[in-house]
Design a protein around this motif. Structure first.
Motif, mmCIF file in Angstrom:
data_model
loop_
_atom_site.group_PDB
_atom_site.id
_atom_site.type_symbol
_atom_site.label_atom_id
_atom_site.label_comp_id
_atom_site.label_asym_id
_atom_site.label_seq_id
_atom_site.Cartn_x
_atom_site.Cartn_y
_atom_site.Cartn_z
ATOM 1 N N LEU A 18 0.808 -1.220 0.000
ATOM 2 C CA LEU A 18 0.000 0.000 0.000
ATOM 3 C C LEU A 18 0.842 1.272 0.000
ATOM 4 O O LEU A 18 0.595 2.191 -0.767
ATOM 5 N N GLN A 19 1.866 1.319 0.862
ATOM 6 C CA GLN A 19 2.646 2.564 0.962
ATOM 7 C C GLN A 19 3.367 2.898 -0.345
ATOM 8 O O GLN A 19 3.309 4.027 -0.827
ATOM 9 N N GLN A 20 4.047 1.886 -0.910
ATOM 10 C CA GLN A 20 4.768 2.143 -2.156
ATOM 11 C C GLN A 20 3.799 2.527 -3.265
ATOM 12 O O GLN A 20 4.092 3.391 -4.099
ATOM 13 N N SER A 21 2.631 1.889 -3.286
ATOM 14 C CA SER A 21 1.668 2.183 -4.342
ATOM 15 C C SER A 21 1.106 3.594 -4.191
ATOM 16 O O SER A 21 0.931 4.311 -5.177
ATOM 17 N N LEU A 22 0.843 3.998 -2.937
ATOM 18 C CA LEU A 22 0.349 5.367 -2.720
ATOM 19 C C LEU A 22 1.409 6.389 -3.110
ATOM 20 O O LEU A 22 1.092 7.465 -3.621
ATOM 21 N N LEU A 23 2.684 6.046 -2.899
ATOM 22 C CA LEU A 23 3.753 6.951 -3.324
ATOM 23 C C LEU A 23 3.715 7.103 -4.853
ATOM 24 O O LEU A 23 3.845 8.207 -5.374
ATOM 25 N N ALA A 24 3.505 5.982 -5.552
ATOM 26 C CA ALA A 24 3.415 6.032 -7.014
ATOM 27 C C ALA A 24 2.256 6.920 -7.449
ATOM 28 O O ALA A 24 2.368 7.698 -8.393
ATOM 29 N N LEU A 25 1.149 6.806 -6.722
ATOM 30 C CA LEU A 25 -0.008 7.666 -7.023
ATOM 31 C C LEU A 25 0.342 9.134 -6.770
ATOM 32 O O LEU A 25 0.073 10.003 -7.598
ATOM 33 N N ALA A 26 0.982 9.400 -5.618
ATOM 34 C CA ALA A 26 1.317 10.781 -5.247
ATOM 35 C C ALA A 26 2.244 11.417 -6.287
ATOM 36 O O ALA A 26 2.175 12.609 -6.537
ATOM 37 N N LEU A 27 3.123 10.582 -6.893
ATOM 38 C CA LEU A 27 4.098 11.114 -7.845
ATOM 39 C C LEU A 27 3.606 11.022 -9.292
ATOM 40 O O LEU A 27 4.336 11.363 -10.225
ATOM 41 N N SER A 28 2.345 10.568 -9.466
ATOM 42 C CA SER A 28 1.903 10.231 -10.828
ATOM 43 C C SER A 28 1.753 11.438 -11.751
ATOM 44 O O SER A 28 1.681 11.284 -12.955
ATOM 45 N N ARG A 29 1.698 12.643 -11.196
ATOM 46 C CA ARG A 29 1.609 13.826 -12.073
ATOM 47 C C ARG A 29 2.880 14.667 -11.985
ATOM 48 O O ARG A 29 2.895 15.815 -12.390
ATOM 49 N N SER A 30 3.936 14.107 -11.373
ATOM 50 C CA SER A 30 5.124 14.911 -11.083
ATOM 51 C C SER A 30 6.076 14.999 -12.269
ATOM 52 O O SER A 30 6.982 15.812 -12.275
ATOM 53 N N GLY A 423 13.105 5.048 7.333
ATOM 54 C CA GLY A 423 14.560 4.928 7.317
ATOM 55 C C GLY A 423 15.114 5.737 6.162
ATOM 56 O O GLY A 423 14.531 5.779 5.089
ATOM 57 N N SER A 424 16.257 6.387 6.382
ATOM 58 C CA SER A 424 16.836 7.193 5.320
ATOM 59 C C SER A 424 18.347 7.069 5.378
ATOM 60 O O SER A 424 18.974 7.488 6.334
ATOM 61 N N HIS A 425 18.917 6.426 4.358
ATOM 62 C CA HIS A 425 20.371 6.313 4.258
ATOM 63 C C HIS A 425 20.772 6.836 2.900
ATOM 64 O O HIS A 425 20.658 6.130 1.907
ATOM 65 N N GLY A 426 21.208 8.087 2.859
ATOM 66 C CA GLY A 426 21.552 8.691 1.574
ATOM 67 C C GLY A 426 20.340 8.656 0.666
ATOM 68 O O GLY A 426 19.265 9.134 1.032
ATOM 69 N N PRO A 427 20.487 8.047 -0.511
ATOM 70 C CA PRO A 427 19.374 8.066 -1.462
ATOM 71 C C PRO A 427 18.369 6.931 -1.243
ATOM 72 O O PRO A 427 17.467 6.758 -2.040
ATOM 73 N N VAL A 428 18.557 6.154 -0.194
ATOM 74 C CA VAL A 428 17.685 4.994 0.001
ATOM 75 C C VAL A 428 16.707 5.252 1.156
ATOM 76 O O VAL A 428 17.124 5.564 2.269
ATOM 77 N N PHE A 429 15.426 5.128 0.867
ATOM 78 C CA PHE A 429 14.397 5.332 1.886
ATOM 79 C C PHE A 429 13.665 4.026 2.149
ATOM 80 O O PHE A 429 13.362 3.282 1.221
ATOM 81 N N VAL A 451 8.349 10.948 1.993
ATOM 82 C CA VAL A 451 9.182 10.610 0.843
ATOM 83 C C VAL A 451 8.811 11.490 -0.347
ATOM 84 O O VAL A 451 9.676 11.978 -1.085
ATOM 85 N N TRP A 452 7.515 11.692 -0.519
ATOM 86 C CA TRP A 452 7.050 12.561 -1.613
ATOM 87 C C TRP A 452 7.678 13.950 -1.488
ATOM 88 O O TRP A 452 8.182 14.509 -2.450
ATOM 89 N N LYS A 453 7.718 14.479 -0.240
ATOM 90 C CA LYS A 453 8.290 15.801 -0.017
ATOM 91 C C LYS A 453 9.773 15.831 -0.381
ATOM 92 O O LYS A 453 10.249 16.750 -1.026
ATOM 93 N N LYS A 454 10.463 14.762 0.038
ATOM 94 C CA LYS A 454 11.901 14.694 -0.263
ATOM 95 C C LYS A 454 12.115 14.644 -1.768
ATOM 96 O O LYS A 454 13.012 15.277 -2.305
ATOM 97 N N MET A 455 11.277 13.861 -2.456
ATOM 98 C CA MET A 455 11.427 13.707 -3.904
ATOM 99 C C MET A 455 11.146 15.001 -4.640
ATOM 100 O O MET A 455 11.797 15.337 -5.617
ATOM 101 N N MET A 456 10.112 15.706 -4.174
ATOM 102 C CA MET A 456 9.685 16.899 -4.897
ATOM 103 C C MET A 456 10.571 18.100 -4.567
ATOM 104 O O MET A 456 10.613 19.056 -5.327
ATOM 105 N N GLY A 457 11.276 18.043 -3.420
ATOM 106 C CA GLY A 457 12.176 19.134 -3.041
ATOM 107 C C GLY A 457 11.436 20.455 -2.960
ATOM 108 O O GLY A 457 10.364 20.548 -2.352
ATOM 109 N N ASP A 458 11.988 21.470 -3.639
ATOM 110 C CA ASP A 458 11.390 22.810 -3.584
ATOM 111 C C ASP A 458 10.015 22.856 -4.241
ATOM 112 O O ASP A 458 9.216 23.752 -3.978
ATOM 113 N N ALA A 459 9.761 21.872 -5.125
ATOM 114 C CA ALA A 459 8.476 21.892 -5.847
ATOM 115 C C ALA A 459 7.327 21.351 -5.009
ATOM 116 O O ALA A 459 6.186 21.343 -5.452
#
Lengths: 481, 233
Positions: A18-30, A423-429, A451-459
């Motif tokens: 569920l979590q990974q899939s919701l992340l995919a949904l959250a990023l689906s228009r990014s 968990g966050s180790h460099g680029p791995v969450f 994770v979405w926030k980290k991925m989107m950064g300033d955007a």
């Protein structure tokens, strides 16, 4: 079509839980380049819904110690009568049969992201308590828990004095964060909820059990703070989407369906999907990670997101049993009030001590049975799938003409992951993993947003999280549901 | 498609697209929906699904056309894709024999996963790359054909025989010129049994009968309006 290795992926998401899939949904228009893989041949991870054959193969993999993740002690059995089972694909057995309360943030996100359009939601009906017979010669019974004012008025299962206490408590919970209610429970916040019920509300053991069941907690010593929050959510969810029910269940396999719909949204947004593909090796690089996939492909990504699959052996695990029975159990799925939709799910609680285990000792933990009708699309008409150790006791208690027979059984233990937070180790969450409780817990949504926030950064604009317009063509005039 | 202003019964039909990547699945749909064709179109279509009406003499069929959104590339379609589909368009590229093999695989997959009554149309696309007329039966051996500018590698006969064995509708089309595209969708619309149109969402939901509609909870409804009255306060 360009090979996978030619792309620098913004993110590789491993697993379609569920979590990974919701992340995919959250990023689906990014506009991000997303590669979404799963070692399983099916979508949904620990929240998957399996056909009978998939369930048997899954048990095989767990038993052989390959790819079981956080699952242990899995077993599957068919009755000798298995000719009465329909073809394997007529079943969709949910590994995490979680109901979603109407006030859950998950539903808000599914609505704002427009993903809900592809999910059919069904009502969750009554909550029952299993009552062992006073006299062993008699049948056990199921008592419906009154959880609205109307139900408390009309029930015959509760004495008048108890009704007053129940009513007082329900009124208290609905506004429990305000004064003076707050002052009443605050001193008990960290003590078991039952202490509050006994000391402040003068409830007897039976009434305490009724209230405790509304928490759907596996911990019968749930704290006052947590318990009140859950009961408040239950009561305030009542009637939100229609009369007579507080929670919803997605047709065709619960959270599995939400994972599938979210992944499809990801694909429509351009993400690449590969099932039956895991990660063999991970290597950090200057600008991200290099991954060797089990498919033999070597890919580069700026980020990798996956779920914690190293178990915490000290953590209480949940034991689950899914059974298909040869009865529609119609008596459990009657609409609560006039005009209410016909429920497809009913919850039956077995309080501590209500079931005698094989050793002759009484059950030490609460057991919940989630009965699903064939309207969930999870089994053919006339059959039901139920979840419980107390299955047999339940089958004797249910008021049907004959005691239903079990046709198929799948059981497994599920451990929690070792990490408590993202968990966050460099680029791995790494998402923390908890086995899904009976009612969806919004806390699993937070790491996804992080994770979405980290991925989107300033955007990243918080107010725009999971808020999307309908995709072109999806808006429809007369048959939107 | 005949045009008519008279009100006719209208039903929604979920149609799923299947076929190897780059055989022209999305192009066929764009031709049908927008009467448009784009050379070198990007692989994904970017919509959850597209809708297009098909007017028959006695009723109107509104197709909800679901694209694979690329999930076919690594055979990663989810069960929800097939669910409640009443029609499927299985597309191959008639200049590419392996794409017919793949199409046969998808037909088998539909027979396994989809509702039993699903109407399946097998479509050989890119007829514009051949110089044989429709139904002409090109040369299966491509060596000689390429010299004559005919890229056909799958004969009409071969695909048609297979389609008949499996009980599929069969057409050869060109999304580029529009040849036979509307005909495919009209044939599908005609082939969908009247009985499966009675329920709004098709045979997948039919075991729940007419109750399915009243059972479904509408999240789009008034979320808060009656919550207060119905709750226990």
């Amino acid at each position: 079509m360009e090979p996978l290795s030619d792309t620098l992926w913004d993110v590789v998401i491993c697993g379609t839980g569920l979590q990974q899939s919701l992340l995919a949904l959250a990023l689906s228009r990014s506009g991000k380049k997303i590669l979404h893989i799963d070692p399983n041949e099916f979508y949904g991870g620990a929240e998957a819904a399996l056909s009978l054959q998939e369930a048997e193969q899954w048990v095989g993999r767990i038993s052989s110690g390959t790819g079981g993740g956080l699952f242990r002690a899995a077993a599957v059995s068919r009755s000798e009568d298995d000719t009465r089972l329909s073809p394997s694909r007529a079943y969709s057995l949910a590994l995490a049969p979680t109901v979603i309360h109407a006030r859950s943030a998950l539903l808000s996100q599914l609505v704002s992201s427009r993903a809900y359009r592809q999910v059919e939601f069904l009502a969750v009906g009554a909550f029952y308590i299993f009552k062992p017979p006073q006299d062993p010669a008699q049948k056990p019974t199921l008592a419906r828990i009154p959880s609205t004012r109307e139900e408390v008025f009309s029930t015959t299962a509760v004495a008048t004095k108890s009704k007053r206490l129940l009513m007082k408590f329900l009124k208290f919970v609905l506004d429990y964060e305000a004064s003076p209610q707050r002052e009443l429970w605050q001193p008990h916040a960290d003590a078991p909820l039952t202490d509050l019920l006994r000391q402040e509300f003068k409830m007897d053991a039976e009434l305490q059990t009724y209230i405790l069941t509304l928490t759907l907690s596996l911990d019968d010593r749930i704290s006052t703070r947590d318990g009140l929050a859950v009961i408040h959510r239950h009561l305030s969810s009542m009637g939100v989407y229609g009369p007579g029910f507080a929670a919803l269940y997605p047709k065709w396999g619960g959270l599995s369906e939400i994972a599938q719909v979210s992944c499809r949204a990801g694909a429509v947004g351009g993400a690449v999907y590969m099932l039956a593909t895991g990660i063999k090796e991970t290597e950090s690089t200057d600008d991200g990670v290099k991954l060797l996939l089990t498919s033999g492909d070597s890919v580069k990504a700026r980020m990798l997101v996956r779920a914690d699959d190293s178990p915490n052996h000290n953590q209480l695990s949940i034991r689950r049993l899914v059974a298909v029975v040869d009865s529609p159990l119609s008596s459990l799925f009657e609409a609560a009030v006039e005009g209410a939709p016909k429920p497809a799910v009913a919850v039956i609680a077995f309080p501590v001590g209500s079931v005698e285990e094989a050793s002759g000792t009484e059950s030490q933990r609460p057991i919940y049975l989630s009965a699903h009708s064939s309207d969930t699309g999870e089994c053919p008409a006339g059959q039901t799938d139920a979840l419980d150790l107390a299955l047999q006791a339940f089958l004797r208690a249910v008021p049907e003409d004959r005691v239903p027979k079990v046709l198929f059984k799948l059981q497994y233990d599920q451990l929690d992951g070792g990490s408590e937070s993202l968990g966050s180790h460099g680029p791995v969450f790494t998402f923390p993993t908890r086995s899904s409780p009976l009612s969806f817990d919004d806390s699993v949504l937070e790491p996804v947003r992080e994770v979405w926030k980290k991925m989107m950064g300033d955007a990243a604009v918080e107010a725009e999280y999971m808020v999307f317009e309908d995709r072109e063509g999806a808006v429809d005039d007369d048959d939107v549901y | 498609m005949a045009d008519s202003n008279a009100p006719k019964p209208s039903s929604s039909v979920k149609l799923v697209l299947l076929g190897e990547a780059a055989v022209g699945k999305s192009s066929l749909v764009l031709r049908f929906v927008n009467n448009d064709f784009q050379e070198n179109k990007e692989p994904t279509i970017g919509a959850a699904f597209l809708t297009q009406k098909c007017n028959l003499p006695t009723r109107t069929i509104k197709f909800e056309i679901w694209d694979t959104a690329g999930q076919e590339r690594f055979a990663s379609l989810a069960p929800m894709y097939y669910r409640n589909a009443q029609a499927a368009l299985v597309v191959y590229d008639l200049t590419k024999p392996t794409s017919l093999i793949k199409a046969k695989h998808w037909v088998a997959e539909l027979q396994r996963q989809a509702s039993p009554g699903i109407v399946i149309a097998l479509v050989g696309n890119k007829l514009d790359l051949t110089n044989t007329g429709p139904g002409g039966g090109g040369d299966a051996d491509g060596a000689g054909a390429e010299d004559s500018g005919d890229a056909r590698k799958v004969t009409t006969e071969e695909a048609k025989t297979y389609a008949e064995e499996e009980g599929l509708l069969f057409y050869e089309t060109s999304a580029k010129t529009g040849y036979n595209v509307t005909e495919v969708f009209t044939a599908i619309a005609n082939a969908i049994p009247e009985t499966s149109l009675k329920t709004a969402r098709g045979p997948g939901a039919s075991h729940a009968g007419g109750r399915a509609e009243e059972q479904r909870v509408n999240l789009n409804g008034p979320r808060d309006s009656n919550a207060k009255e119905a709750c226990a306060c």
